[in-house]
Design a protein around this motif. Structure first.
Motif, PDB file in Angstrom:
ATOM      1  N   ALA A   1     -22.116  23.804  -7.822  1.00 53.28           N
ATOM      2  CA  ALA A   1     -21.688  24.377  -6.538  1.00 53.28           C
ATOM      3  C   ALA A   1     -20.244  24.842  -6.665  1.00 53.28           C
ATOM      4  N   VAL A   2     -19.797  25.559  -5.650  1.00 55.15           N
ATOM      5  CA  VAL A   2     -18.363  25.813  -5.475  1.00 55.15           C
ATOM      6  C   VAL A   2     -17.813  24.637  -4.671  1.00 55.15           C
ATOM      7  N   TYR A   3     -16.789  24.014  -5.204  1.00 54.27           N
ATOM      8  CA  TYR A   3     -16.180  22.855  -4.560  1.00 54.27           C
ATOM      9  C   TYR A   3     -14.899  23.281  -3.855  1.00 54.27           C
TER      10      TYR A   3
ATOM     11  N   TRP B   1      -8.367  25.104   4.222  1.00 55.68           N
ATOM     12  CA  TRP B   1      -9.319  25.170   3.116  1.00 55.68           C
ATOM     13  C   TRP B   1      -8.671  25.813   1.897  1.00 55.68           C
ATOM     14  N   GLY B   2      -9.069  25.334   0.711  1.00 63.06           N
ATOM     15  CA  GLY B   2      -8.679  26.009  -0.503  1.00 63.06           C
ATOM     16  C   GLY B   2      -9.648  27.146  -0.802  1.00 63.06           C
ATOM     17  N   GLN B   3      -9.415  27.822  -1.910  1.00 59.93           N
ATOM     18  CA  GLN B   3     -10.230  28.990  -2.257  1.00 59.93           C
ATOM     19  C   GLN B   3     -11.522  28.607  -2.972  1.00 59.93           C
ATOM     20  N   GLY B   4     -11.619  27.362  -3.427  1.00 61.89           N
ATOM     21  CA  GLY B   4     -12.825  26.895  -4.091  1.00 61.89           C
ATOM     22  C   GLY B   4     -12.736  26.988  -5.602  1.00 61.89           C
ATOM     23  N   THR B   5     -13.449  26.097  -6.271  1.00 63.33           N
ATOM     24  CA  THR B   5     -13.518  26.122  -7.731  1.00 63.33           C
ATOM     25  C   THR B   5     -14.968  25.855  -8.134  1.00 63.33           C
TER      26      THR B   5
END
Length: 123
Positions: free
Chosen positions: A92-94, A113-117
């Motif tokens: 998934a994107v976390y 929120w962050g941009q996701g990793t």
């Protein structure tokens, strides 16, 4: 305002480990809770774990309990998600998230929120 930047995602084989990082900056003194949520392809966003910045209490989703550990270093304004025994369904994107309002730890409501990793677990 608070800015969150995630890092540490990648590709790993099933059974392996990854450590995600979330660096917070800005008005971090106003934060009450930090969390990790994830979103798999074509799925909704799913709660993973949360930590109270005042008490240190943690809450984990049943799907990751016993495998993931959420910790933070207040001096560095950094949060970590240690992920062990990874499974393909963890792909998934976390997202790292934070909020100023005190809510139940398993609440999916966050202010920042962050941009996701991306985390990809191969079978």
């Amino acid at each position: 305002q608070v800015q969150l930047v995630e890092s540490g995602g990648g590709l790993v084989q099933a059974g392996g480990s990854l450590r995600l990082f979330c660096a917070a900056s800005g008005r971090t003194f106003s934060l009450n809770t930090m969390g990790w949520l994830r979103q798999a392809s074509r799925e909704g966003r799913e709660f993973v774990a949360a930590i109270s910045l005042s008490s240190g209490a943690r809450y984990y989703a049943d799907a990751v309990k016993g495998r993931f550990t959420f910790s933070r270093d207040n001096a560095k304004n950094t949060a970590y998600l240690q992920m062990n025994s990874l499974k393909p369904e963890d792909t998934a994107v976390y997202y790292c998230a934070a909020r100023e309002t005190a809510r139940l730890l398993n609440s999916p409501l966050y202010d920042y929120w962050g941009q996701g990793t991306q985390v990809t677990v191969s079978s």
